[in-house]
Enzyme design. Structure first.
Site, mmCIF file in Angstrom:
data_model
loop_
_atom_site.group_PDB
_atom_site.id
_atom_site.type_symbol
_atom_site.label_atom_id
_atom_site.label_comp_id
_atom_site.label_asym_id
_atom_site.label_seq_id
_atom_site.Cartn_x
_atom_site.Cartn_y
_atom_site.Cartn_z
ATOM 1 N N THR A 153 41.372 17.700 14.368
ATOM 2 C CA THR A 153 42.539 18.589 14.375
ATOM 3 C C THR A 153 43.645 17.980 15.225
ATOM 4 O O THR A 153 43.370 17.160 16.095
ATOM 5 C CB THR A 153 42.091 19.929 14.999
ATOM 6 O OG1 THR A 153 41.220 20.565 14.088
ATOM 7 C CG2 THR A 153 43.241 20.851 15.325
ATOM 8 N N GLY A 189 38.104 21.867 18.153
ATOM 9 C CA GLY A 189 36.647 21.945 18.279
ATOM 10 C C GLY A 189 36.070 22.956 17.302
ATOM 11 O O GLY A 189 36.670 23.233 16.258
HETATM 12 N N1 ASP Z 1 39.178 23.910 15.491
HETATM 13 C C1 ASP Z 1 39.230 23.460 14.123
HETATM 14 C C2 ASP Z 1 38.617 24.535 13.249
HETATM 15 O O1 ASP Z 1 37.610 25.089 13.610
HETATM 16 C C3 ASP Z 1 38.517 22.171 13.905
HETATM 17 C C4 ASP Z 1 38.803 21.091 14.875
HETATM 18 O O2 ASP Z 1 39.439 21.279 15.898
HETATM 19 O O3 ASP Z 1 38.367 19.967 14.621
HETATM 20 O O4 ASP Z 1 39.116 24.752 12.186
#
Ligand code: ASP
Length: 327
Positions: A195, A247
């Site tokens: 992300t 995350g």
């Molecule tokens: N937080 C994002 C989600 O759960 C994924 C990520 O940060 O990699 O969609």
């Protein structure tokens, strides 16, 4: 005696004012101080997992994103513009999990989430589960500035974005060969959770935060993560801090992570680091993710409990660094 006291007054005020500026001042001071912190996702990448040339490409992406945002801030632009521009850059760079290059759902399609928030008045905008908006972060900003709502999802969000002059693309535009390969091999476990996000303080002391993502690899169609949820993945308040998270979204939603950091500072007078540590190290588990944050005085902090987090910082005091792991 009286006269002497009176004649000293202007000098005392001059000293107080200068000390105030030197100490960092408060929002609205025009103190020429700015800070930008960015992330390109927390994940499970060990040093040996990527070659030197791939590492260089990631670092070059981070450097370019920082440059894009700094250009705006050092010329007196707003933190909101810097955050939007940085995230647009990441959305166009297929190395990161946002916009083109986003991870895919179990159906093999891209469904994108994004949000943006201004610390001046806590105005916020977000889009979720969009499949055709080329730059979801700009759609989030349009929701914030041009609609009475905070969060629009799916086709409604797409229609709104189009009506506001934003580019729509076919879903195929987002799907790179690399993502299709990992999808075909069902390599969810090896996926980078990349992300993207940015937090900034501009020369007026205004804070802004934004986050954009394709979500989690192999997510169920329709699943929405923390990135477009104000208070979970993104939060900004000039009285406290600006935060962008990355995350395992479900954990970040359940713990209202971004707001939690701000609330600990507001209600309990925690420093930025104390607040971030409280939530990241005590409420979440190791491996859940990371976040970047700036407080109202321009102090910044980046924390992650995964193996890696793509991240970088630049400020008006000459600090500039970008990293994937600890040194
Ligand atoms: N937080 C994002 C989600 O759960 C994924 C990520 O940060 O990699 O969609």
């Amino acid at each position: 005696m009286r006269r002497l006291k009176f004649s000293l007054l202007p000098g005392i005020w001059f000293f107080v004012f200068n000390f105030y500026l030197f100490a960092g001042g408060q929002p609205g001071d025009e103190n020429k101080k700015y800070v930008l912190v960015i992330h390109g996702g927390a994940g499970g990448i060990n040093r040996g997992d990527i070659t030197d040339s791939v590492k260089k490409l990631y670092l070059a992406g981070l450097e370019e994103a920082l440059k894009t945002g700094e250009e705006i801030l050092k010329n007196g632009g707003s933190s909101l513009d810097a955050v939007e521009k940085v995230i647009r850059y990441f959305e166009d760079d297929p190395q990161f999990n946002a916009g083109r290059g986003a991870v895919l759902t179990s159906d093999g399609t891209a469904e994108l989430d994004a949000s943006i928030m201004s610390g001046i008045d806590k105005s916020a905008g977000a889009v979720a589960s969009v499949t055709r908006i080329k730059n979801p972060i700009s759609a989030a900003r349009a929701v914030m500035e041009k609609s009475p709502h905070v969060l629009l999802a799916g086709t409604g969000a797409e229609k709104f974005a189009e009506a506001n002059g934003l580019e729509l693309v076919d879903n195929k535009y987002f799907i790179t060969d690399a993502q299709m390969n990992s999808w075909q091999k069902r390599k969810a476990a090896l996926d980078k959770k990349g992300t993207v996000g940015a937090v900034a303080m501009d020369m007026n002391g205004n804070l802004a935060a934004g986050t954009s993502t394709g979500g989690m690899m192999m997510k169920m169609p329709g699943r929405i993560g923390d990135a477009p949820i104000i208070g979970a993945g993104t939060y900004a308040d000039n009285n406290t801090c600006a935060v962008s998270c990355t995350g395992w979204g479900e954990k970040f939603i359940k713990n209202a992570v971004a707001f939690h950091v701000s609330a600990l500072m507001e209600y309990k007078n925690y420093t930025l680091k104390e607040a971030v540590d409280e939530i990241m190290l005590k409420k979440l588990s190791k491996g859940d993710g990371g976040l970047i944050a700036i407080d109202k005085n321009g102090n910044y902090y980046m924390e992650y409990t995964t193996q890696s987090m793509f991240r970088g910082v630049v400020n008006s005091e000459g600090k500039k660094e970008f990293k994937i792991w600890e040194d």
